[in-house]
Design a protein around this motif. Sequence first.
Motif, PDB file in Angstrom:
ATOM      1  N   HIS A  37       5.801  -3.547 -13.763  1.00  0.00           N
ATOM      2  CA  HIS A  37       4.512  -3.223 -14.385  1.00  0.00           C
ATOM      3  C   HIS A  37       3.399  -4.146 -13.890  1.00  0.00           C
ATOM      4  CE1 HIS A  37       1.614  -1.946 -17.381  1.00  0.00           C
ATOM      5  NE2 HIS A  37       1.450  -3.215 -17.755  1.00  0.00           N
ATOM      6  N   TYR A  38       3.712  -5.433 -13.739  1.00  0.00           N
ATOM      7  CA  TYR A  38       2.697  -6.399 -13.334  1.00  0.00           C
ATOM      8  C   TYR A  38       2.676  -6.646 -11.830  1.00  0.00           C
ATOM      9  CZ  TYR A  38       1.908  -7.449 -18.219  1.00  0.00           C
ATOM     10  OH  TYR A  38       1.587  -7.356 -19.543  1.00  0.00           O
ATOM     11  N   SER A  39       3.404  -5.873 -11.054  1.00  0.00           N
ATOM     12  CA  SER A  39       3.445  -6.059  -9.609  1.00  0.00           C
ATOM     13  C   SER A  39       2.055  -5.882  -8.999  1.00  0.00           C
ATOM     14  CB  SER A  39       4.414  -5.052  -8.986  1.00  0.00           C
ATOM     15  OG  SER A  39       4.457  -5.235  -7.597  1.00  0.00           O
ATOM     16  N   GLY A  40       1.649  -6.861  -8.228  1.00  0.00           N
ATOM     17  CA  GLY A  40       0.349  -6.804  -7.562  1.00  0.00           C
ATOM     18  C   GLY A  40      -0.805  -7.279  -8.420  1.00  0.00           C
ATOM     19  N   LYS A  41      -0.559  -7.563  -9.683  1.00  0.00           N
ATOM     20  CA  LYS A  41      -1.603  -8.073 -10.574  1.00  0.00           C
ATOM     21  C   LYS A  41      -1.416  -9.573 -10.720  1.00  0.00           C
ATOM     22  CE  LYS A  41      -1.432  -3.770 -13.125  1.00  0.00           C
ATOM     23  NZ  LYS A  41      -0.967  -3.121 -14.342  1.00  0.00           N
ATOM     24  N   ASN A  42      -2.483 -10.304 -10.650  1.00  0.00           N
ATOM     25  CA  ASN A  42      -2.392 -11.751 -10.763  1.00  0.00           C
ATOM     26  C   ASN A  42      -2.439 -12.154 -12.233  1.00  0.00           C
ATOM     27  OD1 ASN A  42      -2.374 -14.451 -10.376  1.00  0.00           O
ATOM     28  ND2 ASN A  42      -4.169 -14.540  -9.065  1.00  0.00           N
ATOM     29  N   VAL A  43      -1.274 -12.126 -12.870  1.00  0.00           N
ATOM     30  CA  VAL A  43      -1.206 -12.443 -14.297  1.00  0.00           C
ATOM     31  C   VAL A  43      -1.306 -13.942 -14.556  1.00  0.00           C
ATOM     32  CG1 VAL A  43       0.075 -10.374 -14.899  1.00  0.00           C
ATOM     33  CG2 VAL A  43       1.310 -12.439 -14.260  1.00  0.00           C
ATOM     34  N   TRP A  44      -1.185 -14.748 -13.524  1.00  0.00           N
ATOM     35  CA  TRP A  44      -1.217 -16.196 -13.671  1.00  0.00           C
ATOM     36  C   TRP A  44      -2.545 -16.779 -13.201  1.00  0.00           C
ATOM     37  CZ3 TRP A  44       2.748 -16.490 -16.570  1.00  0.00           C
ATOM     38  CH2 TRP A  44       3.884 -15.733 -16.314  1.00  0.00           C
ATOM     39  N   HIS A  45      -3.596 -15.989 -13.112  1.00  0.00           N
ATOM     40  CA  HIS A  45      -4.849 -16.435 -12.522  1.00  0.00           C
ATOM     41  C   HIS A  45      -5.485 -17.603 -13.278  1.00  0.00           C
ATOM     42  CE1 HIS A  45      -6.281 -13.664 -15.620  1.00  0.00           C
ATOM     43  NE2 HIS A  45      -7.412 -14.334 -15.604  1.00  0.00           N
ATOM     44  N   GLY A  46      -5.223 -17.779 -14.534  1.00  0.00           N
ATOM     45  CA  GLY A  46      -5.819 -18.866 -15.305  1.00  0.00           C
ATOM     46  C   GLY A  46      -5.062 -20.178 -15.197  1.00  0.00           C
ATOM     47  N   LEU A  47      -3.896 -20.163 -14.550  1.00  0.00           N
ATOM     48  CA  LEU A  47      -3.066 -21.365 -14.457  1.00  0.00           C
ATOM     49  C   LEU A  47      -3.230 -22.020 -13.091  1.00  0.00           C
ATOM     50  CD1 LEU A  47       0.215 -19.955 -16.008  1.00  0.00           C
ATOM     51  CD2 LEU A  47      -1.546 -21.282 -17.152  1.00  0.00           C
ATOM     52  N   THR A  48      -3.090 -23.327 -13.050  1.00  0.00           N
ATOM     53  CA  THR A  48      -3.124 -24.033 -11.768  1.00  0.00           C
ATOM     54  C   THR A  48      -1.697 -24.386 -11.383  1.00  0.00           C
ATOM     55  OG1 THR A  48      -3.416 -26.131 -12.908  1.00  0.00           O
ATOM     56  CG2 THR A  48      -5.415 -24.994 -12.185  1.00  0.00           C
ATOM     57  N   PRO A  49      -1.389 -24.292 -10.081  1.00  0.00           N
ATOM     58  CA  PRO A  49      -0.017 -24.605  -9.658  1.00  0.00           C
ATOM     59  C   PRO A  49       0.309 -26.086  -9.842  1.00  0.00           C
ATOM     60  CG  PRO A  49      -1.326 -23.710  -7.833  1.00  0.00           C
ATOM     61  CD  PRO A  49      -2.216 -23.849  -9.000  1.00  0.00           C
ATOM     62  N   SER A  50       1.559 -26.363 -10.165  1.00  0.00           N
ATOM     63  CA  SER A  50       1.981 -27.748 -10.301  1.00  0.00           C
ATOM     64  C   SER A  50       2.329 -28.301  -8.928  1.00  0.00           C
ATOM     65  CB  SER A  50       3.186 -27.849 -11.231  1.00  0.00           C
ATOM     66  OG  SER A  50       4.256 -27.118 -10.698  1.00  0.00           O
ATOM     67  N   GLY A  51       2.014 -29.553  -8.693  1.00  0.00           N
ATOM     68  CA  GLY A  51       2.360 -30.197  -7.424  1.00  0.00           C
ATOM     69  C   GLY A  51       1.574 -29.617  -6.261  1.00  0.00           C
ATOM     70  N   ASP A  52       2.155 -29.744  -5.087  1.00  0.00           N
ATOM     71  CA  ASP A  52       1.472 -29.202  -3.915  1.00  0.00           C
ATOM     72  C   ASP A  52       1.729 -27.707  -3.803  1.00  0.00           C
ATOM     73  OD1 ASP A  52       4.078 -29.111  -3.145  1.00  0.00           O
ATOM     74  OD2 ASP A  52       3.883 -30.506  -1.479  1.00  0.00           O
ATOM     75  N   HIS A  53       1.052 -27.078  -2.902  1.00  0.00           N
ATOM     76  CA  HIS A  53       1.152 -25.623  -2.758  1.00  0.00           C
ATOM     77  C   HIS A  53       2.208 -25.211  -1.740  1.00  0.00           C
ATOM     78  CE1 HIS A  53      -2.301 -25.130  -5.302  1.00  0.00           C
ATOM     79  NE2 HIS A  53      -2.938 -26.044  -4.598  1.00  0.00           N
ATOM     80  N   ASN A  54       2.998 -26.150  -1.288  1.00  0.00           N
ATOM     81  CA  ASN A  54       4.066 -25.819  -0.353  1.00  0.00           C
ATOM     82  C   ASN A  54       5.202 -25.143  -1.109  1.00  0.00           C
ATOM     83  OD1 ASN A  54       2.637 -27.015   1.714  1.00  0.00           O
ATOM     84  ND2 ASN A  54       3.563 -29.023   1.341  1.00  0.00           N
ATOM     85  N   PHE A  55       6.077 -24.528  -0.372  1.00  0.00           N
ATOM     86  CA  PHE A  55       7.215 -23.874  -1.006  1.00  0.00           C
ATOM     87  C   PHE A  55       8.483 -24.619  -0.621  1.00  0.00           C
ATOM     88  CE2 PHE A  55       6.440 -21.922   3.047  1.00  0.00           C
ATOM     89  CZ  PHE A  55       7.698 -21.750   3.587  1.00  0.00           C
ATOM     90  N   TRP A  56       9.464 -24.490  -1.467  1.00  0.00           N
ATOM     91  CA  TRP A  56      10.732 -25.181  -1.227  1.00  0.00           C
ATOM     92  C   TRP A  56      11.657 -24.285  -0.411  1.00  0.00           C
ATOM     93  CZ3 TRP A  56      13.012 -29.561  -0.860  1.00  0.00           C
ATOM     94  CH2 TRP A  56      14.384 -29.667  -0.972  1.00  0.00           C
TER      95      TRP A  56
END
Length: 134
Positions: A37-56
């Motif tokens: 249902h939420y595919s393609g929608k940015n439901v987390w737009h109000g949150l800031t990512p934790s740590g750096d923006h790299n991926f593990w």
Amino acid sequence: MLSIHFKNNPRHQVLLSVSLVSVFFITAITVSLLSEHYSGKNVWHGLTPSGDHNFWCERNKVTEFIIEPMNSWSDFSFFIVGLLMMYYGISDLFFNDPIIVPKNMLVKHPLLTITSAIANIFHAIGTFTNHACR
């Protein structure tokens, strides 16, 4: 004693099995439907990512409902193990013969199994949430 009431009733064991399997499938289907249902929608737009923006090990899909899908879905293994442990713990608690004293500590003290099952289920929920909405 409560275990004597359930001991000779195999319908209770079937009901317990069906209940735990139903919980798993209802949870998996609900998360799948929410993800679709939420595919393609940015439901987390109000949150800031934790740590750096790299991926593990998996690139973050920041516009999806589940940001790290493979990490999130693999956490269901903890959920399955927790449900199995819950089944065996409840079975040992209510359906074992009280006359025969088992040598296995987990069969002898089924609350240990039930406590571990609860811990596994909470671990699954916590890690799924962590990977789904970093």
